[in-house]
Scaffold this motif. Structure first.
Motif, PDB file in Angstrom:
ATOM      1  N   GLU A  23       9.854   7.327  -1.417  1.00  0.00           N
ATOM      2  CA  GLU A  23       9.016   7.099  -0.953  1.00  0.00           C
ATOM      3  C   GLU A  23       7.674   7.862  -1.320  1.00  0.00           C
ATOM      4  N   ASP A  24       6.758   8.420  -2.022  1.00  0.00           N
ATOM      5  CA  ASP A  24       5.981   9.327  -2.244  1.00  0.00           C
ATOM      6  C   ASP A  24       4.324   9.985  -1.506  1.00  0.00           C
ATOM      7  N   ASP A  25       3.703   8.298  -1.728  1.00  0.00           N
ATOM      8  CA  ASP A  25       3.260   8.707  -0.787  1.00  0.00           C
ATOM      9  C   ASP A  25       2.810   6.913   0.425  1.00  0.00           C
ATOM     10  N   TYR A  26       1.258   7.209   0.701  1.00  0.00           N
ATOM     11  CA  TYR A  26       0.684   5.971   1.857  1.00  0.00           C
ATOM     12  C   TYR A  26      -0.480   5.730   1.706  1.00  0.00           C
ATOM     13  N   MET A  68       4.909  -0.489   5.447  1.00  0.00           N
ATOM     14  CA  MET A  68       3.335   0.234   4.797  1.00  0.00           C
ATOM     15  C   MET A  68       3.254   1.891   4.666  1.00  0.00           C
ATOM     16  N   THR A  69       3.990   2.718   6.106  1.00  0.00           N
ATOM     17  CA  THR A  69       3.520   3.797   5.782  1.00  0.00           C
ATOM     18  C   THR A  69       4.453   5.178   5.964  1.00  0.00           C
ATOM     19  N   SER A  70       6.297   4.715   5.306  1.00  0.00           N
ATOM     20  CA  SER A  70       6.903   5.432   5.141  1.00  0.00           C
ATOM     21  C   SER A  70       7.573   6.121   6.845  1.00  0.00           C
ATOM     22  N   GLY A 114       1.193  -1.246   0.558  1.00  0.00           N
ATOM     23  CA  GLY A 114       0.271  -0.001   0.207  1.00  0.00           C
ATOM     24  C   GLY A 114       0.742   1.403   0.088  1.00  0.00           C
ATOM     25  N   MET A 115       1.993   0.701  -0.403  1.00  0.00           N
ATOM     26  CA  MET A 115       3.068   2.243  -0.487  1.00  0.00           C
ATOM     27  C   MET A 115       3.667   2.886  -1.996  1.00  0.00           C
ATOM     28  N   GLU A 130      -9.136   4.739  10.107  1.00  0.00           N
ATOM     29  CA  GLU A 130     -10.792   4.258   9.267  1.00  0.00           C
ATOM     30  C   GLU A 130      -9.486   3.528   7.933  1.00  0.00           C
ATOM     31  N   ALA A 131      -8.267   3.652   7.380  1.00  0.00           N
ATOM     32  CA  ALA A 131      -8.135   3.196   6.177  1.00  0.00           C
ATOM     33  C   ALA A 131      -7.144   2.023   7.060  1.00  0.00           C
TER      34      ALA A 131
END
Length: 372
Positions: free
Chosen positions: A117-120, A175-177, A102-103, A126-127
């Motif tokens: 790492e660009d987003d996550y 998963m999160t950066s 999910g990264m 909620e996620a």
């Protein structure tokens, strides 16, 4: 003595006939480099991975006894993983790619280093509850019970075998950066980060318990973390101790129940601030020990924690890019470390491009001559 007996004796302060010649694998770029030079075949370079037939063939060519990183475990990551897909192609040819954790990464064509790492996706409760928690649940199919029920008879008997315990925090960081993990620790929902760690850790504990209940025997257990960088950990030791320590202890207590007393942990970077927490929770083996990159010192840890701290690593692999004189100097240093007991020298991480094939052969030959 077999290599397995030799290694286990050394880590238990028992006599051994000699030091084993142990390694921790290779950068794929190095293997391609050796193939281009005609040192090994292209097919050997292309098919290598830890513990593979190609790995054992390289052991023979180079003179190694074995690769320390022989581990097996469960499907103890996210399951099912996220769909890997290209989200966007940018004008410079780079791509924004969602990976299986999910990264969102920025991938550049032709570049083999770790993508930026660009987003996550794992940003809020909620996620976590909708996207991640269902993928962190334990289910019986995570463990191949038939494989582990026959492991004692089918395993390669000459090589120490480890149970891979997974990760308490490192895989969550994937998963999160680093940035995302930092935000989660101080989110408005103050319990969210701990809930993520707890859910993932309980699933991995259940996997380890299912494996060990089959009767499969292991010489050591092992964690992968990578939660430190060149000046220390990626989070405060206080938060790490509060949220993560209990999970190491629970998993390590399980290992002790089944007779596993060597528990190692792989964490790149400067680990000195987290070592006391790991050691107190039952992790007792440093692997690797990155002296060539971070100046990490096994002797300093031994002096602090006593003979209960074991080590595999600590050989400055940069000597293998130089000449025999540099290797000889490193071997003399290793002899002194080995005399402390509870220590097996091993290049301090995967051998990198520029490593000289003949120097590796020379090093492996010389290590086997050392008597403890």
């Amino acid at each position: 003595m077999t290599n397995r007996e030799r290694a286990m004796n050394l880590l238990h302060y028992k006599p051994a006939d000699r030091l084993p010649a142990v390694h921790f694998g290779y950068w794929t770029e190095l293997l391609q480099e050796w193939a281009a030079m005609g040192k090994i075949s292209k097919s050997l370079a292309d098919s290598w991975y830890d513990g593979s037939p190609a790995d054992r063939e390289l052991d023979k060519l180079l003179g190694w006894d074995f690769n320390w990183y022989h581990t097996v475990g469960a499907n103890n990551g996210l399951s099912p993983r996220f769909e890997s897909k290209v989200l966007e192609t940018l004008p410079d040819g780079s791509m924004r790619v969602q990976n299986g954790e999910g990264m969102i990464e920025r991938v550049k064509p032709g570049v083999t280093s770790i993508p930026s790492e660009d987003d996550y996706l794992l940003k809020d409760r909620e996620a976590f509850e909708e996207l991640y928690l269902p993928k962190m649940k334990y289910f019986p199919e995570r463990v191949n019970l038939e494989f582990f029920k026959t492991l004692n008879e089918t395993r390669e008997q000459d090589i120490p075998l480890g149970l891979h315990l997974g990760s308490v925090l490192g895989e969550i960081r994937n998963m999160t950066s680093v940035i995302g993990m930092s935000y989660l620790m101080y989110d408005d929902d103050e319990d969210l980060f701990a809930d993520i760690v707890d859910a993932y850790a309980e699933m991995q504990y259940a996997c380890a318990e299912a494996i060990l209940s089959t009767g499969a025997k292991f010489d050591f257990a092992h964690y992968w973390e990578d939660i430190c960088f060149n000046s220390g950990p990626l989070l405060s030791p206080e938060i790490f101790e509060e949220i993560c320590k209990k999970h190491y202890k629970k998993r390590n207590d399980l290992c002790h129940k089944y007779g596993i007393d060597i528990i190692s942990l792989d964490c790149d970077g400067v680990t000195s601030q987290l070592l006391p927490i790991w050691f107190d929770a039952g992790v007792n083996t440093m692997f690797p020990i990155e002296i060539g990159t971070w100046g990490d010192q096994f002797e300093a840890a031994r002096n602090k924690f006593g003979t209960g701290m074991l080590g595999v690593g600590g050989m400055d692999k940069t000597a293998l890019r130089k000449d025999r004189a540099a290797v000889d100097v490193e071997i003399e240093r290793i002899k002194r470390l080995a005399s402390l007991g509870g220590f097996i020298p091993c290049p301090d991480h995967r051998l990198m491009p520029g490593t000289k094939f003949e120097l590796v052969q020379y090093y492996a030959e010389k290590i086997k001559e050392i008597r403890i």
